[in-house]
Structures are given as structure tokens and as C-alpha cells.
Design an enzyme around this catalytic site. Structure first.
Site, PDB file in Angstrom:
ATOM      1  N   SER A  34      15.522   8.573  70.762  1.00 30.94           N
ATOM      2  CA  SER A  34      16.255   9.285  71.594  1.00 30.94           C
ATOM      3  C   SER A  34      16.025  10.975  71.793  1.00 30.94           C
ATOM      4  CB  SER A  34      17.695   8.900  71.551  1.00 30.94           C
ATOM      5  OG  SER A  34      18.215   9.142  70.380  1.00 30.94           O
ATOM      6  N   SER A 119      25.715  16.604  55.013  1.00 34.48           N
ATOM      7  CA  SER A 119      25.883  17.994  55.570  1.00 34.48           C
ATOM      8  C   SER A 119      26.919  18.757  54.953  1.00 34.48           C
ATOM      9  CB  SER A 119      26.216  17.696  56.992  1.00 34.48           C
ATOM     10  OG  SER A 119      26.660  18.862  57.671  1.00 34.48           O
ATOM     11  N   TYR A 143      32.070  14.443  63.117  1.00 36.49           N
ATOM     12  CA  TYR A 143      30.606  14.590  62.678  1.00 36.49           C
ATOM     13  C   TYR A 143      30.982  14.698  61.149  1.00 36.49           C
ATOM     14  CZ  TYR A 143      26.200  16.192  61.117  1.00 36.49           C
ATOM     15  OH  TYR A 143      25.080  16.601  60.269  1.00 36.49           O
ATOM     16  N   LYS A 147      29.759  11.957  57.827  1.00 34.29           N
ATOM     17  CA  LYS A 147      28.895  12.222  56.891  1.00 34.29           C
ATOM     18  C   LYS A 147      29.566  12.118  55.598  1.00 34.29           C
ATOM     19  CE  LYS A 147      25.078  13.071  58.997  1.00 34.29           C
ATOM     20  NZ  LYS A 147      23.934  12.309  58.831  1.00 34.29           N
ATOM     21  N   ASN A 172      22.419  25.694  56.691  1.00 33.98           N
ATOM     22  CA  ASN A 172      21.981  25.891  58.325  1.00 33.98           C
ATOM     23  C   ASN A 172      20.439  25.931  57.956  1.00 33.98           C
ATOM     24  OD1 ASN A 172      24.324  27.075  59.976  1.00 33.98           O
ATOM     25  ND2 ASN A 172      24.591  27.918  57.847  1.00 33.98           N
ATOM     26  N   ALA A 282      37.705  29.777  66.722  1.00 35.61           N
ATOM     27  CA  ALA A 282      38.548  29.232  65.686  1.00 35.61           C
ATOM     28  C   ALA A 282      38.047  28.453  64.820  1.00 35.61           C
ATOM     29  CB  ALA A 282      39.771  28.463  66.801  1.00 35.61           C
TER      30      ALA A 282
END
Length: 320
Positions: A34, A119, A143, A147, A172, A282
Site C-alpha cells: 500500500s 514508537s 497509534y 504500539k 524522529n 495542544a
């Protein structure tokens, strides 16, 4: 050793595939394609498969047997925070359901080693600037929740049937190890800035009044090739008799502000980057940096590339 890499045709996965190939491992890639591209994986065998479907279990067990797979590196997952908030059921189905199918197939196929792509989103919005693996894991979006559940599932499989696992919590990730393996998604700061420059727009900076030296938020950036090397170090670690930890931060251990990143982009590209500063978002902490002492001490891994290397390699890949 034969290694199966789920999501191996994607951005990070393809870097790990190439490093494994360079050290002579047989690699089997499982990817639903995908987002992944088959041209990224060289001569690796590619099995197009959605891990969350009923077809995944028998296909994986067959692949394990056919290729003598001894270990799995598991990247395949949906990974957009905003999308996960809008479509939580899809994220639980894909990320948790896919991991469950993979773990059951590994148990039934006799494959006992797993490196799991986790993550820093598992930490949520921590109260401390520098986060350690033994600190609170309180994800604030689906998400991050999926994880963290993936880590729990791998640990539970260790208790149930002896799976050896290592979960890597990325910070990151950016850059490119090779010009043909650049990040094609526009979801992180550096690709977002490049796209803005290409379109003649000012890149947006959210927050200019944080309690940091220049007022912009500070984050930990790690070069994708360093990150890929961490996966190989984790695979090797799984062969050791003593494995005191199963979760590791993967970052540089130091932070760069958004404005510092833009300054490096300006140097590398030669384009005058004048950002548009907007209000804070926020939940964004002023500073979020990885404590990397555990991975350094246990796996012997540390970064070799700095922010300039990250931006320069990402820009070269984009131009290529």
C-alpha cells in the site's frame, strides 16, 4: 540466517533489508504494498500480504518453512497519528490484529526471534524532557496505544512459548541511507519543509514561545541508517544468553529545535527558509529527547550521523 521483514518495502524497512543483504543474510519481504515499493528491496523474495487478513497465518507459516526463516523484523503497521484518532478501529484491526496473526504464525512455525518496530508515541505526553524506557508509558492516541499493545503481546509470547523479542521505540526518523531509499511520505518535519519549499510556501512552525533557547519545540532526530543499524544490533542481541531488557529507545540522545532544523535546511538547500509561526498545538511538549543509555550499554549501538547528515541525505534523495 534467513530473516523475514514485514513492511520491508517501506521507508525504514527497505533500509534494514539492504543492510541484511549486505551482510549476506537471506531476506524475505512481506508487504501489502500500500506504501511500499518492490524496487526498494533488490533481489529479496516479496510476498504481497495483508497481515490482518485470515490468509496471513497460513501464508506466513508456509513462508517460514520454505525459506528456513529464523527471525522476523516487524514493521508492517499503519502509522499516522491523526488518522489513528479518526479511524481507531482500523488501527486496532491492522496493527494489533496483524501482530497477533504474525505471532501465532511464528509460534506455529517455530520462529523464535522478533524485532518489533515500536514508537516513542508509547510515552504519550511525558512530564519529563528526557524519557527513559522504565518511565511511564501512557500513549494519548490509538497509534501509540497499538504500539504499546504490540510490545505487551511480544512479551506475553515470551512467557507463553519462549519468543525472544526486542522492541525499538523510535523517535524522529529522517534522512536516507541511499538516494533511492528516501522517505516518500510527507508526514514528518523535514519532508514537510521540503514540500513547502517546492510549492513556494512558507513552512509552518507550531509554537514560538516555548521555554527553549529559540522558542520552538525541541525533538530528537535520528538518521534512518543509524536506526536500521539498531535493528541489526537487536537481532544479534536476541542470540545472547543474557538479555536484561526487551525495550530500547532509538534516538540521538540530544535535541534540535524546529528553528535549528530549518536553519540546517537553509544551509543545505540554499533556499531562504522563512517560517510562518503559529500557535502551539495542544499536547506538544516543549522538549522530548530519548535517554539512549540502555541501548548503548546493552546493544553497543549509538548514532554516527548528525542533523546535517540527516538533512543533506534527505535533500539528495529528494532530488534524485
Amino acid at each position: 540466517m534467513s530473516v523475514l521483514v514485514t513492511g520491508g518495502a517501506g521507508y525504514i524497512g527497505s533500509h534494514v533489508v539492504r543492510l541484511l543483504q549486505e551482510r549476506g543474510e537471506e531476506v524475505v519481504v512481506v508487504d501489502d504494498l500500500s506504501n511500499g515499493r518492490t524496487q526498494r528491496v533488490g533481489d529479496a523474495r516479496v510476498l504481497q500480504l495483508d497481515l490482518a487478513t485470515d490468509a496471513a497465518h497460513p501464508a506466513l507459516v508456509s513462508a517460514f518453512a520454505e525459506h528456513g526463516v529464523e527471525a522476523v523484523v516487524h514493521f508492517a503497521a499503519r502509522k499516522q497519528v491523526g488518522e489513528s484518532v479518526q479511524q481507531p478501529a482500523r488501527y486496532w484491526s491492522q496493527n494489533v490484529g496483524g501482530t497477533a496473526n504474525l505471532l501465532q504464525a511464528m509460534a506455529d512455525g517455530g520462529v523464535g526471534k522478533l524485532v518489533f518496530s515500536s514508537s516513542a508515541a508509547t510515552y504519550g505526553a511525558p512530564a519529563t524532557d528526557v524519557v527513559r524506557e522504565d518511565g511511564p508509558a501512557e500513549p494519548i492516541n490509538p497509534y501509540g496505544q497499538t504500539k504499546l499493545v504490540g510490545e505487551w503481546m511480544a512479551r506475553a509470547a515470551g512467557v507463553a512459548w519462549g519468543l525472544r523479542s526486542a522492541s525499538l521505540r523510535y523517535f524522529n526518523v529522517a534522512g536516507a541511507g541511499w538516494d533511492d531509499l528516501g522517505d516518500t511520505a510527507v508526514m514528518n518535519l523535514i519532508p514537510i519543509v521540503f514540500e513547502a519549499l517546492d510549492a513556494g510556501r512558507a513552512p509552518v512552525v507550531f509554537g514560538g514561545d516555548y521555554p527553549t533557547p529559540d522558542g520552538s519545540a525541541i525533538r530528537d532526530y535520528v538518521h534512518v541508517l543509524d536506526l536500521a543499524q539498531a535493528h541489526l544490533a537487536a537481532l544479534d542481541h536476541l542470540a545472547a544468553d543474557e538479555r536484561p531488557h526487551d525495550v530500547f529507545n532509538v534516538g540521538s540522545g540530544s535535541g534540535s529545535s524546529v528553528l535549528e532544523v530549518l536553519a540546517v535546511v537553509r544551509e543545505v538547500t540554499g533556499v531562504d527558509v522563512e517560517p510562518e509561526v503559529r500557535e502551539r498545538r495542544a499536547g506538544d511538549p516543549p522538549r522530548l529527547v530519548a535517554d539512549v543509555s540502555r541501548i548503548s550499554e546493552t546493544l553497543g549501538w549509538s548514532t554516527t550521523k548528525d542533523l546535517r547528515d540527516i538533512v543533506d541525505s534527505a535533500w539528495r534523495a529528494r532530488k534524485a
